[in-house]
Scaffold this motif. Sequence first.
Motif, PDB file in Angstrom:
ATOM      1  N   TYR A   1       0.827  -1.207   0.000  1.00  0.00           N
ATOM      2  CA  TYR A   1       0.000   0.000   0.000  1.00  0.00           C
ATOM      3  C   TYR A   1       0.863   1.259   0.000  1.00  0.00           C
ATOM      4  O   TYR A   1       0.589   2.215  -0.738  1.00  0.00           O
ATOM      5  N   VAL A   2       1.904   1.277   0.829  1.00  0.00           N
ATOM      6  CA  VAL A   2       2.780   2.457   0.918  1.00  0.00           C
ATOM      7  C   VAL A   2       3.556   2.656  -0.379  1.00  0.00           C
ATOM      8  O   VAL A   2       3.677   3.785  -0.884  1.00  0.00           O
ATOM      9  N   ILE A   3       4.072   1.566  -0.946  1.00  0.00           N
ATOM     10  CA  ILE A   3       4.861   1.683  -2.176  1.00  0.00           C
ATOM     11  C   ILE A   3       4.015   2.229  -3.324  1.00  0.00           C
ATOM     12  O   ILE A   3       4.470   3.066  -4.111  1.00  0.00           O
TER      13      ILE A   3
ATOM     14  N   LYS B   1       0.839   6.651   0.925  1.00  0.00           N
ATOM     15  CA  LYS B   1      -0.039   7.161   1.974  1.00  0.00           C
ATOM     16  C   LYS B   1       0.129   6.342   3.244  1.00  0.00           C
ATOM     17  O   LYS B   1       0.687   5.244   3.221  1.00  0.00           O
ATOM     18  N   ASN B   2      -0.363   6.895   4.338  1.00  0.00           N
ATOM     19  CA  ASN B   2      -0.239   6.258   5.647  1.00  0.00           C
ATOM     20  C   ASN B   2      -1.214   5.085   5.758  1.00  0.00           C
ATOM     21  O   ASN B   2      -2.437   5.281   5.744  1.00  0.00           O
TER      22      ASN B   2
ATOM     23  N   TYR C   1      -6.223   1.480   7.826  1.00  0.00           N
ATOM     24  CA  TYR C   1      -6.630   0.396   8.717  1.00  0.00           C
ATOM     25  C   TYR C   1      -7.713   0.869   9.687  1.00  0.00           C
ATOM     26  O   TYR C   1      -8.639   0.121  10.023  1.00  0.00           O
ATOM     27  N   GLY C   2      -7.592   2.124  10.148  1.00  0.00           N
ATOM     28  CA  GLY C   2      -8.587   2.645  11.068  1.00  0.00           C
ATOM     29  C   GLY C   2      -9.977   2.708  10.461  1.00  0.00           C
ATOM     30  O   GLY C   2     -10.976   2.560  11.175  1.00  0.00           O
ATOM     31  N   GLY C   3     -10.067   2.901   9.164  1.00  0.00           N
ATOM     32  CA  GLY C   3     -11.366   2.980   8.520  1.00  0.00           C
ATOM     33  C   GLY C   3     -12.038   1.652   8.287  1.00  0.00           C
ATOM     34  O   GLY C   3     -13.240   1.603   7.996  1.00  0.00           O
ATOM     35  N   ILE C   4     -11.290   0.551   8.386  1.00  0.00           N
ATOM     36  CA  ILE C   4     -11.870  -0.769   8.114  1.00  0.00           C
ATOM     37  C   ILE C   4     -11.877  -1.658   9.354  1.00  0.00           C
ATOM     38  O   ILE C   4     -12.062  -2.878   9.239  1.00  0.00           O
ATOM     39  N   LEU C   5     -11.699  -1.080  10.522  1.00  0.00           N
ATOM     40  CA  LEU C   5     -11.667  -1.892  11.746  1.00  0.00           C
ATOM     41  C   LEU C   5     -12.971  -2.655  11.951  1.00  0.00           C
ATOM     42  O   LEU C   5     -12.969  -3.803  12.402  1.00  0.00           O
ATOM     43  N   GLN C   6     -14.101  -2.003  11.638  1.00  0.00           N
ATOM     44  CA  GLN C   6     -15.377  -2.688  11.832  1.00  0.00           C
ATOM     45  C   GLN C   6     -15.498  -3.899  10.906  1.00  0.00           C
ATOM     46  O   GLN C   6     -15.994  -4.958  11.305  1.00  0.00           O
ATOM     47  N   ALA C   7     -15.043  -3.765   9.667  1.00  0.00           N
ATOM     48  CA  ALA C   7     -15.093  -4.894   8.735  1.00  0.00           C
ATOM     49  C   ALA C   7     -14.201  -6.034   9.211  1.00  0.00           C
ATOM     50  O   ALA C   7     -14.587  -7.214   9.146  1.00  0.00           O
TER      51      ALA C   7
ATOM     52  N   GLY D   1      -6.556  -3.945  -1.571  1.00  0.00           N
ATOM     53  CA  GLY D   1      -6.604  -4.011  -3.027  1.00  0.00           C
ATOM     54  C   GLY D   1      -7.430  -2.887  -3.631  1.00  0.00           C
ATOM     55  O   GLY D   1      -7.074  -2.340  -4.681  1.00  0.00           O
ATOM     56  N   VAL D   2      -8.550  -2.555  -2.978  1.00  0.00           N
ATOM     57  CA  VAL D   2      -9.376  -1.450  -3.474  1.00  0.00           C
ATOM     58  C   VAL D   2      -8.577  -0.147  -3.457  1.00  0.00           C
ATOM     59  O   VAL D   2      -8.598   0.626  -4.421  1.00  0.00           O
ATOM     60  N   GLY D   3      -7.860   0.108  -2.351  1.00  0.00           N
ATOM     61  CA  GLY D   3      -7.054   1.317  -2.269  1.00  0.00           C
ATOM     62  C   GLY D   3      -5.952   1.365  -3.308  1.00  0.00           C
ATOM     63  O   GLY D   3      -5.705   2.409  -3.929  1.00  0.00           O
ATOM     64  N   VAL D   4      -5.292   0.229  -3.532  1.00  0.00           N
ATOM     65  CA  VAL D   4      -4.195   0.176  -4.504  1.00  0.00           C
ATOM     66  C   VAL D   4      -4.716   0.350  -5.924  1.00  0.00           C
ATOM     67  O   VAL D   4      -4.186   1.157  -6.706  1.00  0.00           O
ATOM     68  N   VAL D   5      -5.752  -0.417  -6.280  1.00  0.00           N
ATOM     69  CA  VAL D   5      -6.271  -0.365  -7.649  1.00  0.00           C
ATOM     70  C   VAL D   5      -6.900   0.990  -7.941  1.00  0.00           C
ATOM     71  O   VAL D   5      -6.752   1.528  -9.041  1.00  0.00           O
ATOM     72  N   GLN D   6      -7.593   1.579  -6.962  1.00  0.00           N
ATOM     73  CA  GLN D   6      -8.180   2.898  -7.198  1.00  0.00           C
ATOM     74  C   GLN D   6      -7.098   3.946  -7.441  1.00  0.00           C
ATOM     75  O   GLN D   6      -7.243   4.814  -8.312  1.00  0.00           O
ATOM     76  N   HIS D   7      -6.019   3.862  -6.697  1.00  0.00           N
ATOM     77  CA  HIS D   7      -4.932   4.829  -6.900  1.00  0.00           C
ATOM     78  C   HIS D   7      -4.314   4.671  -8.285  1.00  0.00           C
ATOM     79  O   HIS D   7      -4.045   5.672  -8.971  1.00  0.00           O
ATOM     80  N   LEU D   8      -4.104   3.442  -8.721  1.00  0.00           N
ATOM     81  CA  LEU D   8      -3.506   3.208 -10.032  1.00  0.00           C
ATOM     82  C   LEU D   8      -4.463   3.545 -11.171  1.00  0.00           C
ATOM     83  O   LEU D   8      -4.021   3.869 -12.283  1.00  0.00           O
TER      84      LEU D   8
END
Length: 492
Positions: A313-315, A319-320, A325-331, A466-473
């Motif tokens: 994710y960082v590479i 981003k931090n 991780y804090g946003g997906i704790l409930q999931a 994966g959602v975060g990585v693919v959305q960024h790309l």
Amino acid sequence: MLPNSENMSEVELVEVAQPEDNEKNERCSQTLDEVGSTRNGFNIGIFLKRNAFVILTMAAVAFGIGLGFALRHINMSEREITYLTFPGDLLLRMLQMMVLPLVVLTLIAGMSNVDRKAFGKVGLRTFIYYLVTTVTAVFTGISLAVLIKPGKSSRRASAPSAGRKEPLQSVDAFLDLIRNMIPSNLVEACFRKVSLQHTMFLLNTHCSPTAGTSDGINVVGLLAFSVAFGLILSSMGSEGKPLRDLINCMNKAIMRLVSIAIWYSPVGIIFLLAGQVVKMTDAAEIGRDVGMYTLTVVTGLIIHGCVTLPLIYVIVTRKNPLRFYGGILQALSTAFGTSSSSATLPVTLRCMEENLKMDKQVTRFMLPVGATMNMDGAALYEAVAALFIAQVNDMDFNVGQIIVLSLIVTAVSTGSAGIPQAGMVSMLIVLSSTGLPTEDVSLLLMVDWIVDRIRTATNVLVDCIGVGVVQHLSRHELQKSSPAATNPSPRA
């Protein structure tokens, strides 16, 4: 590779629907909210109902081990031990019965509901991400199992297994894999597989070995056929819709059948563990090995979830990952509580879209596909478990066999169902495909109730990252495809 809404099964449509518009999914996915609502008054009835299977499994493990130690003083004969383990044998046969339809239908249904043309670049990036993370998980699991050797006790002799006249060479293992990928008879592949190693056992070591067959499901061939058939079916459009609907319905039915059969597992676990304890020559040694196996799996899952995935994710995003991780704790908490990535899907969608403001074009594509076809936690667990059972039985795998094992685990984990305890079914596939004794799966059942929850949380985490990585790309393609539908840029 965007799922066609008209081709998606009823289950997928329900899961992908927005949580606020679907009261049934809202009720099923509010595990943490229900817990919060009972803080002032603990409702034991709700707790027992929600955790009935876990409680029964833990009680079965404790009772089975206790029964086994109580019967060790009787000096039971082999026939009496066979009678004792009969209910457990029924559990294994029940799971083996559902291996073939579960894997084939899950893969065909998943691949046939993917539109390769609608979202080409995003789909390609999704496929590459899932492949890279799965291979990395398998590599992590195999590396830890080889280094830690959870099934090798210092007091156990490390002599090679009897009966092997000639070890299987790496090139032979690869040739077996390729032969099995293209079965000459699809019906025969359901119960027999090509095996050069099996033929070598029957021939004199001075003879030139030839490819033969051995008993067992040709999982590699069936997986290759299912993927190809599903992709062809997805390209047929409305012409293939009747068959897609039939396969989706059959897939839903087999999922329910597995869920029902799993409830028999506490009964089977009691007698499987009791028989295993009775047959043990050194109970403390087996307990130590199972403990080391659990430690190895949990360590691998922690490395994959807390080191590998954040690093990716960082590479990619710069981003931090902690904010993500804090946003997906409930999931993650819901995944740990329900032990089902499919049941967690509504919560995962809400966390990604509301907490992290992810693009719905990506979440509605990747998360349903990932919940059914991307199982990094299961891949790591199966790799460690297979080597653990091999080590317990003093079976040494060479480099070629380990590579073949990794390919089999990668393929089998793709067809794993996102329901509780489905890992036991896929584990039997791996064991039978690699020639390992399937009855030793009882050793894994002792701790599977907790390992299953951790690997499910890992599976959900992989999908979210994966959602975060693919959305960024894919941010430029997403803006061009539908600027109005795109949510604000993520905060993570």
